[in-house]
Design a protein around this motif. Sequence first.
Motif, short mmCIF file in Angstrom:
data_model
loop_
_atom_site.label_atom_id
_atom_site.label_comp_id
_atom_site.label_asym_id
_atom_site.label_seq_id
_atom_site.Cartn_x
_atom_site.Cartn_y
_atom_site.Cartn_z
N ARG A 47 0.84 -1.19 0.00
CA ARG A 47 0.00 0.00 0.00
C ARG A 47 0.88 1.24 0.00
NH1 ARG A 47 -3.85 -0.12 5.01
NH2 ARG A 47 -4.36 1.98 4.29
N PRO A 48 0.37 2.37 -0.51
CA PRO A 48 1.17 3.59 -0.51
C PRO A 48 1.64 3.96 0.89
CG PRO A 48 -0.78 3.88 -1.87
CD PRO A 48 -0.94 2.57 -1.15
N VAL A 49 2.80 4.58 0.96
CA VAL A 49 3.35 5.03 2.23
C VAL A 49 2.77 6.39 2.55
CG1 VAL A 49 5.46 5.46 3.53
CG2 VAL A 49 5.44 3.73 1.72
N GLU A 50 2.24 6.53 3.75
CA GLU A 50 1.53 7.74 4.16
C GLU A 50 2.49 8.73 4.81
OE1 GLU A 50 -1.87 8.23 4.01
OE2 GLU A 50 -2.78 6.24 3.84
N LEU A 51 2.34 10.00 4.42
CA LEU A 51 3.18 11.05 4.98
C LEU A 51 2.95 11.19 6.48
CD1 LEU A 51 5.14 13.44 4.69
CD2 LEU A 51 3.19 14.86 3.96
N TRP A 52 1.69 11.16 6.92
CA TRP A 52 1.42 11.38 8.34
C TRP A 52 2.01 10.27 9.20
CZ3 TRP A 52 -1.80 7.96 11.10
CH2 TRP A 52 -2.65 7.13 10.34
N ILE A 53 2.01 9.04 8.69
CA ILE A 53 2.61 7.95 9.45
C ILE A 53 4.12 8.11 9.52
CG2 ILE A 53 3.05 5.46 9.46
CD1 ILE A 53 0.25 5.04 8.36
N THR A 54 4.72 8.45 8.39
CA THR A 54 6.18 8.63 8.37
C THR A 54 6.60 9.76 9.30
OG1 THR A 54 6.46 7.70 6.15
CG2 THR A 54 8.12 9.30 6.89
N CYS A 55 5.85 10.85 9.32
CA CYS A 55 6.17 11.96 10.22
C CYS A 55 6.03 11.55 11.68
CB CYS A 55 5.25 13.14 9.93
SG CYS A 55 5.55 13.96 8.36
N ARG A 56 4.93 10.90 11.99
CA ARG A 56 4.69 10.52 13.39
C ARG A 56 5.75 9.55 13.89
NH1 ARG A 56 -1.76 9.26 14.19
NH2 ARG A 56 -2.55 11.40 13.99
N MET A 57 6.12 8.58 13.07
CA MET A 57 7.11 7.61 13.50
C MET A 57 8.50 8.23 13.57
SD MET A 57 5.25 5.15 14.31
CE MET A 57 6.48 3.90 14.69
N THR A 58 8.79 9.17 12.69
CA THR A 58 10.05 9.91 12.80
C THR A 58 10.10 10.66 14.12
OG1 THR A 58 10.13 10.16 10.39
CG2 THR A 58 11.50 11.66 11.69
N HIS A 59 9.01 11.30 14.48
CA HIS A 59 8.88 11.99 15.76
C HIS A 59 9.09 11.02 16.93
CE1 HIS A 59 6.90 14.23 19.03
NE2 HIS A 59 5.94 13.32 19.07
N VAL A 60 8.43 9.88 16.88
CA VAL A 60 8.52 8.91 17.97
C VAL A 60 9.96 8.42 18.14
CG1 VAL A 60 7.91 6.53 18.60
CG2 VAL A 60 6.12 8.15 17.94
N TYR A 61 10.62 8.11 17.03
CA TYR A 61 11.98 7.57 17.15
C TYR A 61 13.00 8.66 17.47
CZ TYR A 61 10.33 2.97 16.17
OH TYR A 61 9.67 1.76 16.29
N ALA A 62 12.72 9.89 17.14
CA ALA A 62 13.57 10.99 17.62
C ALA A 62 13.45 11.11 19.14
CB ALA A 62 13.18 12.29 16.94
N LEU A 63 12.23 10.97 19.65
CA LEU A 63 12.04 10.97 21.11
C LEU A 63 12.76 9.78 21.73
CD1 LEU A 63 8.24 11.90 21.40
CD2 LEU A 63 10.21 13.43 21.58
N GLY A 64 12.64 8.61 21.10
CA GLY A 64 13.32 7.43 21.61
C GLY A 64 14.83 7.63 21.67
N HIS A 65 15.38 8.28 20.65
CA HIS A 65 16.82 8.56 20.67
C HIS A 65 17.18 9.50 21.82
CE1 HIS A 65 20.87 9.41 19.27
NE2 HIS A 65 20.59 10.70 19.37
N LEU A 66 16.36 10.51 22.03
CA LEU A 66 16.60 11.44 23.13
C LEU A 66 16.53 10.75 24.48
CD1 LEU A 66 14.62 14.48 21.73
CD2 LEU A 66 17.03 14.55 22.41
N MET A 67 15.82 9.62 24.55
CA MET A 67 15.73 8.84 25.77
C MET A 67 16.85 7.81 25.88
SD MET A 67 11.61 8.28 25.64
CE MET A 67 11.50 7.26 27.11
N GLY A 68 17.75 7.78 24.91
CA GLY A 68 18.87 6.86 24.96
C GLY A 68 18.57 5.46 24.53
N ARG A 69 17.55 5.26 23.68
CA ARG A 69 17.20 3.92 23.22
C ARG A 69 18.00 3.57 21.96
NH1 ARG A 69 15.35 4.83 27.96
NH2 ARG A 69 13.46 3.70 28.58
N PRO A 70 18.76 2.48 21.99
CA PRO A 70 19.56 2.10 20.83
C PRO A 70 18.70 1.92 19.58
CG PRO A 70 20.21 0.82 22.74
CD PRO A 70 18.97 1.57 23.14
N ASP A 71 19.28 2.25 18.44
CA ASP A 71 18.68 2.11 17.12
C ASP A 71 17.60 3.15 16.81
OD1 ASP A 71 20.28 -0.11 16.71
OD2 ASP A 71 18.73 -1.50 17.42
#
Length: 407
Positions: A47-71
């Motif tokens: 299925r097509p890749v959704e912009l809103w999902i990509t943005c939200r997950m980028t946001h989530v994993y940026a937060l995860g990085h700030l919390m010191g979570r590997p990968d």
Amino acid sequence: MSWLTTPAHARWLEAEGDRLLAFGRASRHPDGGFAWLDETGAPELDRPVELWITCRMTHVYALGHLMGRPDCGTLADHGVAALRERFHDRVHGGWYAKVGPDGPTTTDKTAYEHAFVVLAGASAAAAGRPGGAELLDDALGVLLEHFWDDEFGMVVEQWDESFTTLDGYRGVNANMHTVEALLAAADVLDDASLRERAQRIVTRVVHDLARGNQWRIPEHFDTTWTPDLEYNVDEPAHPFRPYGATIGHWLEWARLALHLRAGLGASAPEWLLEDARSLFDASVREGWAVDGADGFVYTVDWSGTPVVRERMHWVAAESTATAAALHAATGEAAYADWYTTWWQHVADCFLDTEHGSWRHELSPRNTPSSVTWAGKPDTYHAFQATLIPRLPLAPTLAAALRDGLLP
């Protein structure tokens, strides 16, 4: 006893956040961006890749990085790269809402998705990820140049590909997420002018429209911001533009009003807290367990009668976050009690301990349903719900983590 202030509950929230981060890793799309996940957590790569999902997950994993979570930093970089390349319109600027193997599958430029590009850029910039600051600068430029309507102090909804023709629809949902994005960008960039724009939106939507309509926020409007109360009456369960008033949005607006109030500090108008209380009270009165079972109904009509009674995971997540925010703002025990009630409801009904993440939709009897949402497209609402109770109301999430404010 309320869970809100106990260290043991904070540890549970942290573990739940880590569980969500682990679940979402499968959404990394090999062609760029983040894929829609099905009920079992498998990516739907056809299925097509959704912009809103990509943005939200980028946001989530940026937060995860700030919390010191590997990968998590690598996953945030994957999202930033897709936003700077695969989704980006190099000719006209802005971002496509959906892309497939051969390019965009729709060419309209929409405010809802563009608000999330700003949010993703703000979080990536706060996390110091490559290209994050540039993405934020570009996204803010597009949002303020093409979507911001200074006459009304709101954002318009939808342009064609070249930003030549503007659609006549105006919507509150895009403005709500624009407030979230502007507050995040204001904190990351230390730019008070962005917070002032957010205040203009909140004033119109919360203090004028909601207060003037028994706290049932009109969602759909024409070009002069006149409400269209019958919009989508024949498609009441629409995932983004449902008919009637959306209970979960009352909770989100209440929380955003509190973040704005905290960000403004001494200059914040008193009504921000008063109106947040009223929106919260209305959501409980007209949305919570009004039909014989626990859970928030999705929508109500203009008399407060339920229309779509399915229970959405994002509403449950926002209920816990807003209760925590009101407790932080007031110290009142009633909000802490609601917080406990609603996390218990999440644990009983939404947490999927077999396949991971949260069930995104339940029936009026709290059994799995898919009237509006099929699958588990992203973890944004749920992950934020594990963080908001553990952070101050200001600055916003990424800036707070950057500044070391997570206990």
